[in-house]
Design a protein around this motif. Sequence first.
Motif, mmCIF file in Angstrom:
data_model
loop_
_atom_site.group_PDB
_atom_site.id
_atom_site.type_symbol
_atom_site.label_atom_id
_atom_site.label_comp_id
_atom_site.label_asym_id
_atom_site.label_seq_id
_atom_site.Cartn_x
_atom_site.Cartn_y
_atom_site.Cartn_z
ATOM 1 N N ARG A 398 0.930 -1.102 -0.069
ATOM 2 C CA ARG A 398 0.018 0.000 0.106
ATOM 3 C C ARG A 398 0.987 1.234 0.021
ATOM 4 O O ARG A 398 0.420 2.369 -0.315
ATOM 5 N N THR A 399 2.090 1.272 0.408
ATOM 6 C CA THR A 399 2.834 2.335 0.271
ATOM 7 C C THR A 399 3.196 2.714 -1.048
ATOM 8 O O THR A 399 4.048 3.790 -1.368
ATOM 9 N N TRP A 400 3.047 1.886 -2.016
ATOM 10 C CA TRP A 400 3.354 2.595 -3.474
ATOM 11 C C TRP A 400 2.285 2.504 -4.414
ATOM 12 O O TRP A 400 1.381 1.579 -4.448
ATOM 13 N N ARG A 454 13.873 -4.683 -4.818
ATOM 14 C CA ARG A 454 13.459 -5.000 -3.221
ATOM 15 C C ARG A 454 13.803 -3.790 -2.218
ATOM 16 O O ARG A 454 12.844 -3.517 -1.576
ATOM 17 N N ASP A 455 15.177 -3.307 -2.559
ATOM 18 C CA ASP A 455 15.251 -2.292 -1.608
ATOM 19 C C ASP A 455 14.572 -1.119 -1.889
ATOM 20 O O ASP A 455 14.057 -0.523 -1.021
ATOM 21 N N LEU A 456 14.351 -0.867 -3.337
ATOM 22 C CA LEU A 456 13.320 0.314 -3.482
ATOM 23 C C LEU A 456 11.741 -0.038 -2.869
ATOM 24 O O LEU A 456 11.233 1.124 -2.393
ATOM 25 N N ASP A 458 11.009 -1.516 -0.273
ATOM 26 C CA ASP A 458 11.435 -1.476 1.141
ATOM 27 C C ASP A 458 11.454 0.062 1.464
ATOM 28 O O ASP A 458 11.424 0.085 2.834
ATOM 29 N N THR A 459 11.765 1.091 0.913
ATOM 30 C CA THR A 459 12.169 2.219 1.269
ATOM 31 C C THR A 459 11.402 3.275 0.329
ATOM 32 O O THR A 459 11.879 4.055 -0.519
ATOM 33 N N PRO A 460 9.945 3.249 0.863
ATOM 34 C CA PRO A 460 9.377 4.319 -0.337
ATOM 35 C C PRO A 460 9.244 5.690 0.410
ATOM 36 O O PRO A 460 9.852 5.890 1.369
ATOM 37 N N ALA A 461 9.309 6.633 -0.819
ATOM 38 C CA ALA A 461 9.606 8.027 -0.305
ATOM 39 C C ALA A 461 8.336 8.420 0.413
ATOM 40 O O ALA A 461 7.228 8.120 0.227
ATOM 41 N N ALA A 462 8.825 9.606 1.427
ATOM 42 C CA ALA A 462 7.589 10.044 2.063
ATOM 43 C C ALA A 462 6.534 10.981 1.379
ATOM 44 O O ALA A 462 7.049 11.563 0.531
ATOM 45 N N ARG A 463 5.348 10.913 1.593
ATOM 46 C CA ARG A 463 4.249 11.692 0.922
ATOM 47 C C ARG A 463 3.822 12.728 2.032
ATOM 48 O O ARG A 463 3.464 12.374 3.181
#
Length: 466
Positions: A398-400, A454-456, A458-463
């Motif tokens: 859901r973070t993406w 995978r790293d991307l 797990d590290t979503p940008a803050a919104r």
Amino acid sequence: MTDTTWVPDLDALPDRRPKYDRLAAAIRTGIAGGDLVPGQKLPPVRDLAWKVGVTPGTAARAYRLLTDAGVLTAGVGRGTYVAETKSPPSPVLLAEHVFDASGDVNLFSPKMPDLGQGHLIATLAAQVVAQMPADRLMRYPSRVTDLAARQACLAGLHADVGPADVEDIVATNGGQNAIVLILQTILRGPAPVMLGDAISYNGFRSAAEMCRAELMAVPWDDEGPDPQVFENLVRQHGAQVYCTASEVNNPTGQATSFARRQQIAAIAKVHGVHVIDDDCYARIDRVGPSYRALLPDLGWHVASPSKTISPALRIGFAVAPKAHAAALVRSAIGQSFGVSPLLTDLYAALMRSPEIDGIVQAVRARIDRDVGVVVTTFADCAPGYAPGIPFVWLVLPRTWRANDFVAAAKARGIHLKSSESFLHRDSRMVHAVRIAVNGLLAPDRFDAAIADLRDLMDTPAARISV
């Protein structure tokens, strides 16, 4: 040799397929990953069923699928073993010299590895031209010139396509051309309506546009297309044809269950709806009969070597219901007079080559290796995939959002296809991406790209919403 202690873990690779299909896929993964080696004995059916937590019938069906595909061997009183691998063509061309170690990583569309087919195609093409009578090079193609290719196609068809003979088959300029030709043959009226899967190969939409037809979406559940929605659309809009891929949905990798195919076929028969079944990805472990077998008067089957040998072979085949074969031949002649003898003779020569089976197996093994890397890396995301099929469907957390993830991956030099590319205008939005296998990449570079994705994830940008 004693029984292996290796036990497949069905829960480690969650998906929506039947348990026997998942078990077969897990065994294939074990073989591709080296946990199971050629000649190794597998547990008896009842032992495997008990260890995995399935019924003996489920375990037996998985073994039977893999035995029929040549992955396993079995004998009465002898047990079940991992099949000895065929000797690869000599030399096997790993083609490191064509690997591009610089620039972006393209996982946008599947790219096949060259494991000998490039050299074989070049060699046989020269032989075909050298041996071809001069007058054959100076004439239009015909049902005579493509007969050998149609015979080769017939010999390679699965029994689940239903009864067919060489006159039911029409050679086409690729699988996409086969779909268009079929539509041109069967669509009627000034504003025909077609049905297609809500998440599906965008070539169906292109074909509908070419034929000036309206394409409406049929949603899927765990078993395949929703039969109630399917029938409602047929009744309300008079749909004439349904385009699908029952064995391997592109991009999700999901197959339509046998029971659901029967339901859809029954509805199609009542309303006279044609069903085009795209089988270009040629799944080895078949889930059930093609719609052509279930609908002898309305089912069409499409095949092509583009996904198993090379996309440069712009040849495909449409297998028509017997009642419509003559009409399809007329459409093909009217559109392009047929497929060039240079291609049909080359295809026939490839299918006769003693090297081709080993090459296809080597290609599938490389695809399974790469797919295994993706599935393992994203195991907690329940990725959608099928054995030997060069893509993985990844539903994002859901973070993406899909387009944001694609853009962020592109910024890292990795190109993916967003779910939006596979959705109809009225489909429900799904935030997912398709990760395609690129066999032209060195394995370590492919693996590094998957780890980067995978790293991307797990590290979503803050919104911040304002």
